[in-house]
Design a protein around this motif. Structure first.
Motif, PDB file in Angstrom:
ATOM      1  N   GLU A  25       0.003   4.038   7.370  1.00  0.00           N
ATOM      2  CA  GLU A  25       0.009   5.047   6.266  1.00  0.00           C
ATOM      3  C   GLU A  25       1.122   4.864   5.267  1.00  0.00           C
ATOM      4  O   GLU A  25       0.708   5.284   4.040  1.00  0.00           O
ATOM      5  CB  GLU A  25       0.351   6.592   6.984  1.00  0.00           C
ATOM      6  CG  GLU A  25       0.304   7.613   6.052  1.00  0.00           C
ATOM      7  CD  GLU A  25       0.891   8.864   6.742  1.00  0.00           C
ATOM      8  OE1 GLU A  25       1.098  10.029   5.957  1.00  0.00           O
ATOM      9  OE2 GLU A  25       0.565   9.011   7.933  1.00  0.00           O
ATOM     10  N   LYS A  26       2.170   4.143   5.672  1.00  0.00           N
ATOM     11  CA  LYS A  26       3.380   4.347   4.642  1.00  0.00           C
ATOM     12  C   LYS A  26       4.100   2.816   4.363  1.00  0.00           C
ATOM     13  O   LYS A  26       4.428   2.530   3.291  1.00  0.00           O
ATOM     14  CB  LYS A  26       4.535   4.918   5.114  1.00  0.00           C
ATOM     15  CG  LYS A  26       4.099   6.460   5.444  1.00  0.00           C
ATOM     16  CD  LYS A  26       5.079   7.511   6.129  1.00  0.00           C
ATOM     17  CE  LYS A  26       4.627   8.717   6.190  1.00  0.00           C
ATOM     18  NZ  LYS A  26       5.652   9.576   6.470  1.00  0.00           N
ATOM     19  N   VAL A  27       3.894   1.968   4.987  1.00  0.00           N
ATOM     20  CA  VAL A  27       4.313   0.718   4.830  1.00  0.00           C
ATOM     21  C   VAL A  27       3.380  -0.252   4.391  1.00  0.00           C
ATOM     22  O   VAL A  27       2.435  -0.758   5.009  1.00  0.00           O
ATOM     23  CB  VAL A  27       4.874  -0.081   6.132  1.00  0.00           C
ATOM     24  CG1 VAL A  27       5.529  -1.261   5.913  1.00  0.00           C
ATOM     25  CG2 VAL A  27       5.897   1.241   6.619  1.00  0.00           C
ATOM     26  N   HIS A  28       3.566  -1.172   3.315  1.00  0.00           N
ATOM     27  CA  HIS A  28       2.864  -2.102   2.813  1.00  0.00           C
ATOM     28  C   HIS A  28       3.476  -3.690   3.179  1.00  0.00           C
ATOM     29  O   HIS A  28       2.640  -4.614   3.295  1.00  0.00           O
ATOM     30  CB  HIS A  28       2.354  -2.098   1.258  1.00  0.00           C
ATOM     31  CG  HIS A  28       3.736  -2.167   0.354  1.00  0.00           C
ATOM     32  ND1 HIS A  28       4.538  -3.648   0.098  1.00  0.00           N
ATOM     33  CD2 HIS A  28       4.473  -1.170  -0.271  1.00  0.00           C
ATOM     34  CE1 HIS A  28       5.497  -3.132  -0.742  1.00  0.00           C
ATOM     35  NE2 HIS A  28       5.339  -1.785  -1.038  1.00  0.00           N
ATOM     36  N   THR A  29       4.737  -3.611   3.409  1.00  0.00           N
ATOM     37  CA  THR A  29       5.301  -4.955   3.691  1.00  0.00           C
ATOM     38  C   THR A  29       6.419  -4.717   4.881  1.00  0.00           C
ATOM     39  O   THR A  29       7.249  -3.610   4.746  1.00  0.00           O
ATOM     40  CB  THR A  29       6.066  -5.486   2.580  1.00  0.00           C
ATOM     41  OG1 THR A  29       5.291  -5.833   1.422  1.00  0.00           O
ATOM     42  CG2 THR A  29       6.815  -6.950   2.765  1.00  0.00           C
ATOM     43  N   ILE A  30       6.324  -5.556   5.936  1.00  0.00           N
ATOM     44  CA  ILE A  30       7.423  -5.574   6.685  1.00  0.00           C
ATOM     45  C   ILE A  30       8.205  -7.082   6.648  1.00  0.00           C
ATOM     46  O   ILE A  30       7.347  -8.002   6.447  1.00  0.00           O
ATOM     47  CB  ILE A  30       6.690  -5.446   8.219  1.00  0.00           C
ATOM     48  CG1 ILE A  30       6.586  -4.107   8.519  1.00  0.00           C
ATOM     49  CG2 ILE A  30       7.942  -6.105   9.150  1.00  0.00           C
ATOM     50  CD1 ILE A  30       5.852  -4.059   9.874  1.00  0.00           C
ATOM     51  N   ASN A  51       1.427  -7.183   4.527  1.00  0.00           N
ATOM     52  CA  ASN A  51       2.231  -8.360   4.109  1.00  0.00           C
ATOM     53  C   ASN A  51       3.549  -8.397   5.475  1.00  0.00           C
ATOM     54  O   ASN A  51       3.877  -7.230   5.343  1.00  0.00           O
ATOM     55  CB  ASN A  51       2.967  -8.138   2.926  1.00  0.00           C
ATOM     56  CG  ASN A  51       1.927  -8.154   1.899  1.00  0.00           C
ATOM     57  OD1 ASN A  51       1.266  -9.015   1.683  1.00  0.00           O
ATOM     58  ND2 ASN A  51       2.166  -6.904   1.219  1.00  0.00           N
ATOM     59  N   LEU A  52       3.407  -9.233   6.056  1.00  0.00           N
ATOM     60  CA  LEU A  52       4.348  -9.452   7.028  1.00  0.00           C
ATOM     61  C   LEU A  52       5.180 -10.779   6.711  1.00  0.00           C
ATOM     62  O   LEU A  52       4.494 -11.941   6.794  1.00  0.00           O
ATOM     63  CB  LEU A  52       3.961  -9.405   8.464  1.00  0.00           C
ATOM     64  CG  LEU A  52       5.061  -9.447   9.525  1.00  0.00           C
ATOM     65  CD1 LEU A  52       4.424  -8.319  10.572  1.00  0.00           C
ATOM     66  CD2 LEU A  52       5.673 -10.309  10.012  1.00  0.00           C
ATOM     67  N   LYS A  53       6.482 -10.744   6.587  1.00  0.00           N
ATOM     68  CA  LYS A  53       7.402 -11.793   6.152  1.00  0.00           C
ATOM     69  C   LYS A  53       8.411 -12.115   7.061  1.00  0.00           C
ATOM     70  O   LYS A  53       8.747 -11.085   7.652  1.00  0.00           O
ATOM     71  CB  LYS A  53       7.964 -11.738   4.660  1.00  0.00           C
ATOM     72  CG  LYS A  53       6.478 -11.435   3.570  1.00  0.00           C
ATOM     73  CD  LYS A  53       7.146 -11.303   2.215  1.00  0.00           C
ATOM     74  CE  LYS A  53       6.345 -11.152   1.360  1.00  0.00           C
ATOM     75  NZ  LYS A  53       6.628 -11.056  -0.045  1.00  0.00           N
ATOM     76  N   THR A  54       9.255 -13.038   7.029  1.00  0.00           N
ATOM     77  CA  THR A  54      10.431 -13.105   7.904  1.00  0.00           C
ATOM     78  C   THR A  54      11.574 -13.767   7.169  1.00  0.00           C
ATOM     79  O   THR A  54      11.236 -14.420   6.145  1.00  0.00           O
ATOM     80  CB  THR A  54       9.863 -14.062   9.202  1.00  0.00           C
ATOM     81  OG1 THR A  54       9.679 -15.368   8.711  1.00  0.00           O
ATOM     82  CG2 THR A  54       9.043 -13.416  10.138  1.00  0.00           C
ATOM     83  N   SER A  55      12.468 -13.260   7.601  1.00  0.00           N
ATOM     84  CA  SER A  55      13.863 -13.776   6.782  1.00  0.00           C
ATOM     85  C   SER A  55      14.765 -14.048   8.006  1.00  0.00           C
ATOM     86  O   SER A  55      14.849 -13.506   8.917  1.00  0.00           O
ATOM     87  CB  SER A  55      14.414 -12.818   5.706  1.00  0.00           C
ATOM     88  OG  SER A  55      15.407 -13.074   5.362  1.00  0.00           O
TER      89      SER A  55
END
Length: 182
Positions: free
Chosen positions: A104-109, A129-133
């Motif tokens: 519902e609320k998150v477009h990117t993690i 979108n799921l990215k790592t850092s």
């Protein structure tokens, strides 16, 4: 008093504030004192703490959210699209408990810390979108690149900090430093 005049954010904080107001009235504290307190109380550091607004994007430090339940309540506090910085040292989390809120609320993690593989495994099909850092500074820079005007970037990790930081305060302070470098 309109609830929009209460300074701290989050439905759960509104409920806490109202319960506090009732207890204060029962203790015969005057209504104007209670209203002023609710209007000016800014909350506690590292708990849905507004750090800064950059290019009309709000950056929120919720480093104290070290479990799934706390992240659920943090997500429930927002009605704007979010970039969520999630991760650290996993504590046996089932991230799927956040799926409805994330859809519902998150477009990117942006996943950080030791929990990255587990977060990817459980949430990659849930979020666009799921990215790592590897660092908080890079996570904040990635978040800035993807966040749009009127949105928010939320550090609400659901994990302990001990893989990268001394404690949640250290992690939250590093987030704030990174945001202030933008």
């Amino acid at each position: 008093m309109p609830t929009s005049n209460i300074k701290i954010s989050g439905k759960h904080n509104l409920k806490n504030g109202l319960a506090t107001a009732l207890a204060a009235r029962a203790s015969e504290i005057k209504s104007d004192v209670i209203r002023e307190s609710l209007r000016t109380f800014e909350g506690v550091e590292h708990r849905l703490e507004h750090v800064r607004t950059v290019d009309s994007v709000n950056y929120i430090n919720d480093s104290k959210a070290t479990n799934i339940n706390a992240v659920w309540y943090a997500l429930d506090s927002f009605d704007v699209p979010l970039t969520l910085i999630l991760g650290g040292r996993d504590k046996g989390n089932d991230y799927s408990e956040l799926v409805d809120q994330i859809k519902e609320k998150v477009h990117t993690i942006i996943a950080i810390g030791e929990a990255q593989p587990l977060i990817e495994e459980q949430l990659k099909s849930v979020v666009p979108n799921l990215k790592t850092s590897k660092t908080m500074n890079d996570a904040v820079r990635m978040a800035k690149q993807g966040a749009k005007q009127g949105e928010a970037v939320l550090l609400s990790p659901a994990c302990s900090s001990f893989d990268m930081y001394d404690n949640y305060k250290h992690r939250g302070n590093e987030f704030k430093k990174a945001v202030n470098r933008l």
